[in-house]
Design a protein around this motif. Structure first.
Motif, mmCIF file in Angstrom:
data_model
loop_
_atom_site.group_PDB
_atom_site.id
_atom_site.type_symbol
_atom_site.label_atom_id
_atom_site.label_comp_id
_atom_site.label_asym_id
_atom_site.label_seq_id
_atom_site.Cartn_x
_atom_site.Cartn_y
_atom_site.Cartn_z
ATOM 1 N N THR A 103 0.828 -1.201 0.000
ATOM 2 C CA THR A 103 0.000 0.000 0.000
ATOM 3 C C THR A 103 0.862 1.251 0.000
ATOM 4 O O THR A 103 1.978 1.246 0.527
ATOM 5 C CB THR A 103 -0.927 0.026 1.224
ATOM 6 O OG1 THR A 103 -0.138 -0.005 2.415
ATOM 7 C CG2 THR A 103 -1.863 -1.166 1.220
ATOM 8 N N LYS A 147 -8.028 -5.746 4.130
ATOM 9 C CA LYS A 147 -8.107 -7.169 3.803
ATOM 10 C C LYS A 147 -8.187 -7.380 2.287
ATOM 11 O O LYS A 147 -7.581 -8.300 1.738
ATOM 12 C CB LYS A 147 -9.338 -7.791 4.491
ATOM 13 C CG LYS A 147 -9.395 -9.306 4.398
ATOM 14 C CD LYS A 147 -10.632 -9.869 5.087
ATOM 15 C CE LYS A 147 -10.568 -9.679 6.580
ATOM 16 N NZ LYS A 147 -11.695 -10.368 7.271
ATOM 17 N N ARG A 148 -8.908 -6.497 1.601
ATOM 18 C CA ARG A 148 -9.016 -6.582 0.142
ATOM 19 C C ARG A 148 -7.662 -6.327 -0.517
ATOM 20 O O ARG A 148 -7.278 -7.032 -1.449
ATOM 21 C CB ARG A 148 -10.061 -5.587 -0.356
ATOM 22 C CG ARG A 148 -10.365 -5.736 -1.855
ATOM 23 C CD ARG A 148 -11.638 -5.011 -2.251
ATOM 24 N NE ARG A 148 -11.587 -3.581 -1.991
ATOM 25 C CZ ARG A 148 -12.276 -2.952 -1.041
ATOM 26 N NH1 ARG A 148 -13.081 -3.649 -0.249
ATOM 27 N NH2 ARG A 148 -12.185 -1.639 -0.874
ATOM 28 N N ARG A 149 -6.933 -5.326 -0.014
ATOM 29 C CA ARG A 149 -5.610 -5.017 -0.574
ATOM 30 C C ARG A 149 -4.635 -6.163 -0.313
ATOM 31 O O ARG A 149 -3.794 -6.492 -1.162
ATOM 32 C CB ARG A 149 -5.059 -3.725 0.039
ATOM 33 C CG ARG A 149 -5.739 -2.483 -0.447
ATOM 34 C CD ARG A 149 -5.419 -2.188 -1.919
ATOM 35 N NE ARG A 149 -4.027 -1.791 -2.101
ATOM 36 C CZ ARG A 149 -3.167 -2.428 -2.867
ATOM 37 N NH1 ARG A 149 -3.543 -3.528 -3.506
ATOM 38 N NH2 ARG A 149 -1.937 -1.989 -3.012
ATOM 39 N N ALA A 174 -5.353 -9.306 -0.155
ATOM 40 C CA ALA A 174 -5.662 -10.374 -1.112
ATOM 41 C C ALA A 174 -5.085 -10.048 -2.484
ATOM 42 O O ALA A 174 -4.603 -10.939 -3.205
ATOM 43 C CB ALA A 174 -7.172 -10.571 -1.192
ATOM 44 N N GLU A 175 -5.127 -8.773 -2.870
ATOM 45 C CA GLU A 175 -4.572 -8.358 -4.162
ATOM 46 C C GLU A 175 -3.050 -8.524 -4.193
ATOM 47 O O GLU A 175 -2.484 -8.956 -5.198
ATOM 48 C CB GLU A 175 -4.934 -6.896 -4.448
ATOM 49 C CG GLU A 175 -6.423 -6.667 -4.679
ATOM 50 C CD GLU A 175 -6.781 -5.187 -4.708
ATOM 51 O OE1 GLU A 175 -5.866 -4.351 -4.513
ATOM 52 O OE2 GLU A 175 -7.964 -4.854 -4.908
ATOM 53 N N ILE A 176 -2.407 -8.183 -3.076
ATOM 54 C CA ILE A 176 -0.948 -8.308 -3.000
ATOM 55 C C ILE A 176 -0.549 -9.778 -2.970
ATOM 56 O O ILE A 176 0.428 -10.184 -3.593
ATOM 57 C CB ILE A 176 -0.410 -7.578 -1.747
ATOM 58 C CG1 ILE A 176 -0.647 -6.067 -1.875
ATOM 59 C CG2 ILE A 176 1.080 -7.857 -1.537
ATOM 60 C CD1 ILE A 176 -0.442 -5.297 -0.581
ATOM 61 N N GLY A 177 -1.317 -10.585 -2.236
ATOM 62 C CA GLY A 177 -1.042 -12.014 -2.120
ATOM 63 C C GLY A 177 -0.345 -12.363 -0.817
ATOM 64 O O GLY A 177 0.641 -11.734 -0.448
ATOM 65 N N TYR A 178 -0.891 -13.373 -0.128
ATOM 66 C CA TYR A 178 -0.305 -13.812 1.139
ATOM 67 C C TYR A 178 0.943 -14.644 0.884
ATOM 68 O O TYR A 178 1.060 -15.263 -0.174
ATOM 69 C CB TYR A 178 -1.336 -14.620 1.932
ATOM 70 C CG TYR A 178 -2.463 -13.778 2.489
ATOM 71 C CD1 TYR A 178 -2.326 -13.101 3.697
ATOM 72 C CD2 TYR A 178 -3.667 -13.645 1.786
ATOM 73 C CE1 TYR A 178 -3.367 -12.318 4.196
ATOM 74 C CE2 TYR A 178 -4.706 -12.863 2.282
ATOM 75 C CZ TYR A 178 -4.552 -12.203 3.490
ATOM 76 O OH TYR A 178 -5.569 -11.421 3.985
ATOM 77 N N GLU A 233 -5.959 -15.144 5.120
ATOM 78 C CA GLU A 233 -7.029 -14.174 5.345
ATOM 79 C C GLU A 233 -7.717 -14.368 6.691
ATOM 80 O O GLU A 233 -8.164 -13.407 7.312
ATOM 81 C CB GLU A 233 -8.054 -14.272 4.216
ATOM 82 C CG GLU A 233 -9.123 -13.207 4.261
ATOM 83 C CD GLU A 233 -10.038 -13.230 3.028
ATOM 84 O OE1 GLU A 233 -11.206 -12.820 3.158
ATOM 85 O OE2 GLU A 233 -9.563 -13.665 1.963
ATOM 86 N N LYS A 276 4.018 -6.915 0.713
ATOM 87 C CA LYS A 276 4.291 -8.327 0.470
ATOM 88 C C LYS A 276 5.391 -8.807 1.405
ATOM 89 O O LYS A 276 6.399 -8.120 1.589
ATOM 90 C CB LYS A 276 4.742 -8.521 -0.985
ATOM 91 C CG LYS A 276 5.076 -9.959 -1.364
ATOM 92 C CD LYS A 276 3.850 -10.839 -1.415
ATOM 93 C CE LYS A 276 4.201 -12.250 -1.873
ATOM 94 N NZ LYS A 276 3.025 -13.150 -1.807
#
Length: 498
Positions: free
Chosen positions: A136, A147-149, A151-155, A176, A203
């Protein structure tokens, strides 16, 4: 250009003493400050003048910025050097020093402010070609948006306090399901530690190395980098062993990282000594992490391989002088390693082990440097960081520097408290360190308290050898010659015991 004639060091212990030694070489008189707990500290006795700030807690002594400035004016001090920790990265203090007509030996308050916020730092360097970890670009407080961001970045992802440092306000989130609870903890810890609950997401690099670049910039816009330091051996996100240069950085990578570090400095019009920290993945891709706007604890390894006194350069820059050397003038000479000697018990999760230094004997010999602030018989105060000393070695190559450090550790005699020396010896002897194939998870992957139990110190080995010889003499009634009589039995026993 303003010549500094009198310098107050707004710090304590080893870094205060280290700064004053350079000042003395430069013909600058020094003023030490101290708390009641540090009344008999070596830095107090070394200084030309010394002033007690107050009781032991740092909030009642070393963090009293306005009192330090007031005392500086009373004593006709030309400049204040903050060292590291305490007020060193406090932009408000730097500004008040400047407003009082006193030179602050460090960067501008504006640079400290920009780089003091991880988010502001990332925004500042985004205009330069500097690799950034995906994440971010602003602080996030809304959990659903965060939480949405994520998921976009990836765990896995990392939640970090914007104003943080030292591992505080930092949480690794693997999936998540645990995101919400981990974010709440990160925000709470950030508020408690820094008074600022702002967090951001990036990340998480799963096998990271921590490699940093030392920079120097003058007030005329010239910036150089003094190569890298490998700082990946850590516990609780804090460094224990550092070395320069890194075992894995190629000349091409070194130049790329150095150029990026210079770009970071120029992004905030930086002058003085500073360190640009990078996180490096298992493919040796590097990403900007943060900038520390002060002298680093591990600065001696850079001094050893470059021959440059960073404190001297800081003072010259603060006086308004132009850098006396260019990037092309800088060369790497040999290899240097630093181990931090903490009053901590590695067998008990590296918890502080406060006590009295009943025995305290420093190692000596070629290529060995000890930066410390204690003497035998002194107590380690409970109020401050538990670092006793920094042990530094320098040699012509990495293998020789490691061998020299192990010898120095074996010679370092400390009793009365537990220290990290045993752990450092273990780490330096480990195949992962020797090969250079390690990351910041070294402790997690390789260290257990039991590994220290198998290693005897030289003193313990000698005692066991002497007892063994005595036992053998009694059992066999045979006189065993000692080494002074030409015999080799004691050394043979020692070899077997080691």
């Amino acid at each position: 250009m303003s010549k500094i004639k009198k310098l107050l060091v707004a710090n304590r212990g080893e870094i205060s003493l280290r700064i004053m030694r350079t000042a003395k070489e430069m013909g600058i008189s020094t003023v030490a400050v101290y708390s009641e707990a540090d009344r008999n500290s070596p830095h107090v006795h070394f200084a030309d003048e010394a002033i007690c700030l107050g009781p032991a807690p740092s909030s009642e002594s070393y963090l009293l910025g306005e009192k330090i400035i007031s005392l500086s004016k009373e004593l006709n001090v030309d400049a204040i050097h903050p060292g590291y920790g305490f007020l060193s990265e406090n932009a408000d203090f730097a500004r008040k020093v400047k407003d009082a007509g006193i030179i602050f030996v460090g960067p501008s308050p504006e640079s400290i402010e920009v780089m003091g916020s991880k988010l502001a730092a990332k925004q500042a360097v985004s205009h330069y070609d500097i690799p950034l970890v995906p994440g971010t670009e602003e602080a996030i407080s809304d959990i659903s948006v965060a939480k949405r961001r994520a998921a976009e970045i990836g765990y896995p992802i990392l939640i970090k306090a914007s104003a943080g440092g030292g591992g505080k306000g930092m949480r690794i989130v693997e999936n998540e399901e645990e995101f919400e609870s981990q974010m709440q903890r990160a925000v709470s810890e950030a508020k408690s530690a820094f008074g600022d609950g702002a967090v951001f997401i990036e990340k998480f690099i799963t096998s990271p190395r921590h490699i940093e670049i030392q920079i120097l910039g003058d007030q005329k816009g010239n910036v150089v980098y003094l190569f890298e330091r490998e700082c990946s051996i850590q516990r609780r996100h804090q460094k224990v062993i550092e070395e320069a240069p890194s075992a894995v950085v190629t000349p091409e990578m070194r130049k790329a990282m150095g150029d990026a570090a210079v770009g970071v400095a120029k992004a905030c019009d930086y002058y003085g000594a500073g360190t640009v920290e990078f996180i490096v993945d298992d493919q040796l891709n590097f990403y900007f992490l943060e900038m520390n706007t002060r002298l680093q604890v591990e600065h001696p390894v850079t001094e050893m391989i470059t021959g440059k006194d960073l404190v001297r350069e800081q003072i010259y820059i603060a006086e308004g002088r132009q850098l006396s050397f260019s990037q092309e003038d800088l060369k790497i000479h040999g290899h240097s390693i630093e181990v931090r000697v903490y009053a901590e018990d590695p067998r008990n999760n590296f918890l502080p082990d406060i006590g009295t230094l009943h025995t305290y004997q420093r190692p000596e010999g070629p290529g060995i440097r000890v930066d410390d602030g204690f003497e035998q018989g002194m107590a380690i105060p409970i109020y401050y960081d538990p670092m006793i000393a920094k042990l530094i070695t320098h040699a012509e190559d990495r293998t020789s520097a490691i061998d020299r450090m192990i010898r120095a550790i074996d010679e370092y005699k400390i009793s009365g408290i537990q220290t990290t020396l045993g752990f450092c010896r273990f780490a330096l002897s480990h195949e992962a360190f020797i090969s250079g194939n390690f990351d910041t998870k070294f402790v997690e992957h390789y260290f257990t308290p039991e590994v220290l139990d198998s290693d005897l110190t030289l003193e313990e080995s000698e005692l066991l050898a002497a007892l063994a010889v005595e036992f053998l003499q009694k059992e066999t009634n045979i006189s065993i010659p000692n080494s002074s009589q030409g015999g080799t039995n004691e050394s043979a026993w020692r070899k077997r015991l080691n």
